[in-house]
Design a protein around this motif. Structure first.
Motif, PDB file in Angstrom:
ATOM      1  N   HIS A 212      36.354  42.153  42.944  1.00 11.60           N
ATOM      2  CA  HIS A 212      35.039  41.808  43.498  1.00 11.60           C
ATOM      3  C   HIS A 212      34.603  40.407  43.052  1.00 11.60           C
ATOM      4  CE1 HIS A 212      34.182  45.767  45.178  1.00 11.60           C
ATOM      5  NE2 HIS A 212      34.645  46.284  44.058  1.00 11.60           N
ATOM      6  N   GLY A 213      35.512  39.651  42.444  1.00  8.50           N
ATOM      7  CA  GLY A 213      35.183  38.297  42.021  1.00  8.50           C
ATOM      8  C   GLY A 213      34.612  38.175  40.622  1.00  8.50           C
ATOM      9  N   VAL A 214      34.592  39.264  39.871  1.00 10.47           N
ATOM     10  CA  VAL A 214      34.001  39.231  38.530  1.00 10.47           C
ATOM     11  C   VAL A 214      34.782  38.286  37.620  1.00 10.47           C
ATOM     12  CG1 VAL A 214      33.440  40.619  36.485  1.00 10.47           C
ATOM     13  CG2 VAL A 214      33.070  41.569  38.778  1.00 10.47           C
ATOM     14  N   ALA A 215      36.109  38.390  37.608  1.00 12.36           N
ATOM     15  CA  ALA A 215      36.924  37.541  36.737  1.00 12.36           C
ATOM     16  C   ALA A 215      36.747  36.061  37.082  1.00 12.36           C
ATOM     17  CB  ALA A 215      38.396  37.942  36.839  1.00 12.36           C
ATOM     18  N   ARG A 216      36.647  35.742  38.370  1.00 11.27           N
ATOM     19  CA  ARG A 216      36.431  34.342  38.772  1.00 11.27           C
ATOM     20  C   ARG A 216      35.092  33.818  38.255  1.00 11.27           C
ATOM     21  NH1 ARG A 216      38.943  31.459  42.419  1.00 11.27           N
ATOM     22  NH2 ARG A 216      40.934  32.192  43.215  1.00 11.27           N
ATOM     23  N   HIS A 217      34.054  34.658  38.292  1.00 10.63           N
ATOM     24  CA  HIS A 217      32.752  34.248  37.757  1.00 10.63           C
ATOM     25  C   HIS A 217      32.853  33.997  36.248  1.00 10.63           C
ATOM     26  CE1 HIS A 217      31.060  35.486  41.625  1.00 10.63           C
ATOM     27  NE2 HIS A 217      29.936  34.879  41.250  1.00 10.63           N
ATOM     28  N   LEU A 218      33.566  34.863  35.549  1.00  6.66           N
ATOM     29  CA  LEU A 218      33.745  34.674  34.112  1.00  6.66           C
ATOM     30  C   LEU A 218      34.518  33.381  33.828  1.00  6.66           C
ATOM     31  CD1 LEU A 218      34.510  38.372  33.152  1.00  6.66           C
ATOM     32  CD2 LEU A 218      32.597  37.011  32.260  1.00  6.66           C
ATOM     33  N   MET A 219      35.532  33.116  34.633  1.00 10.14           N
ATOM     34  CA  MET A 219      36.317  31.893  34.459  1.00 10.14           C
ATOM     35  C   MET A 219      35.463  30.645  34.720  1.00 10.14           C
ATOM     36  SD  MET A 219      39.257  32.667  33.349  1.00 10.14           S
ATOM     37  CE  MET A 219      40.090  31.110  33.586  1.00 10.14           C
ATOM     38  N   SER A 220      34.546  30.717  35.659  1.00 10.58           N
ATOM     39  CA  SER A 220      33.635  29.588  35.913  1.00 10.58           C
ATOM     40  C   SER A 220      32.787  29.297  34.683  1.00 10.58           C
ATOM     41  CB  SER A 220      32.730  29.888  37.106  1.00 10.58           C
ATOM     42  OG  SER A 220      33.469  29.915  38.293  1.00 10.58           O
ATOM     43  N   ALA A 221      32.310  30.354  34.023  1.00  9.34           N
ATOM     44  CA  ALA A 221      31.510  30.170  32.808  1.00  9.34           C
ATOM     45  C   ALA A 221      32.341  29.525  31.704  1.00  9.34           C
ATOM     46  CB  ALA A 221      30.952  31.514  32.343  1.00  9.34           C
TER      47      ALA A 221
END
Length: 194
Positions: free
Chosen positions: A100-109
């Motif tokens: 659902h894109g959670v890991a990508r959001h974490l990687m952005s942070a």
């Protein structure tokens, strides 16, 4: 229908309990005994790590519900360079929130954190048998630079000792005693600190 909102926040006191629960779930999923995980959490090892200056932890919320985390640390890329590097020590998303894109959001942070620290490189620790995680990082442009192999001091000593004569000098005996004393002192200090 719109996608659920995903937000990422630095772990603060408000989210510390949720973070520890997610961390415990990640360790159990990785095959660590629930008793060992519970003991580590109860001893405060996770909380202690969260308060270190060189560690940054993020928690991902999916419609307000904690569903993932990342832990990053800043250190030189190697002992022989001064260039700082952010290393992603752990990245975890709950099974029901994956894809659902959670890991990508974490990687952005983590990327923003690396920028704020003046780091030009980001590394990650990925278990070799975890093919899904390895593919995820490869798709983001991470390449293999080193293979990190780990053993215990006792196992290495046995292996190295297999090639040595069977007699032990007084110097070797004293070195071993100092080593055991240092480990006992370190273990006692860790118990008191936790």
């Amino acid at each position: 229908m719109s996608r659920p909102a995903i937000s990422v926040r630095q772990v603060s006191e408000e989210h510390e309990g949720s973070f520890v629960e997610l961390w415990a779930a990640s360790r159990v999923e990785a095959g660590v005994s629930p008793d060992v995980v519970a003991r580590a959490a109860a001893e405060g090892r996770v909380t202690t790590a969260l308060h270190r200056d060189d560690v940054r932890a993020y928690i991902a919320l999916h419609d307000g519900r904690p569903v993932g985390f990342s832990i990053a640390a800043t250190s030189p890329f190697s002992a022989l360079t001064d260039a700082p590097c952010v290393t992603i020590d752990q990245l975890y998303v709950s099974p029901d929130a994956r894809r659902h894109g959670v890991a990508r959001h974490l990687m952005s942070a983590v990327t923003l954190y690396a920028d704020s620290r003046g780091c030009e490189q980001i590394g990650c620790n990925v278990p070799a048998p975890n093919r899904e995680a390895n593919r995820f990082f490869a798709r983001l442009g991470f390449s293999s630079q080193v293979v990190r192999r780990i053993t215990t001091v006792a196992a290495l000593r046995r292996r190295l000792g297999a090639d040595e004569p069977r007699h032990h000098s007084l110097e070797q005996l004293l070195h071993r005693r100092r080593s055991l004393r240092a480990r006992a002192t370190a273990a006692a200090g860790n118990r008191l600190a936790g």
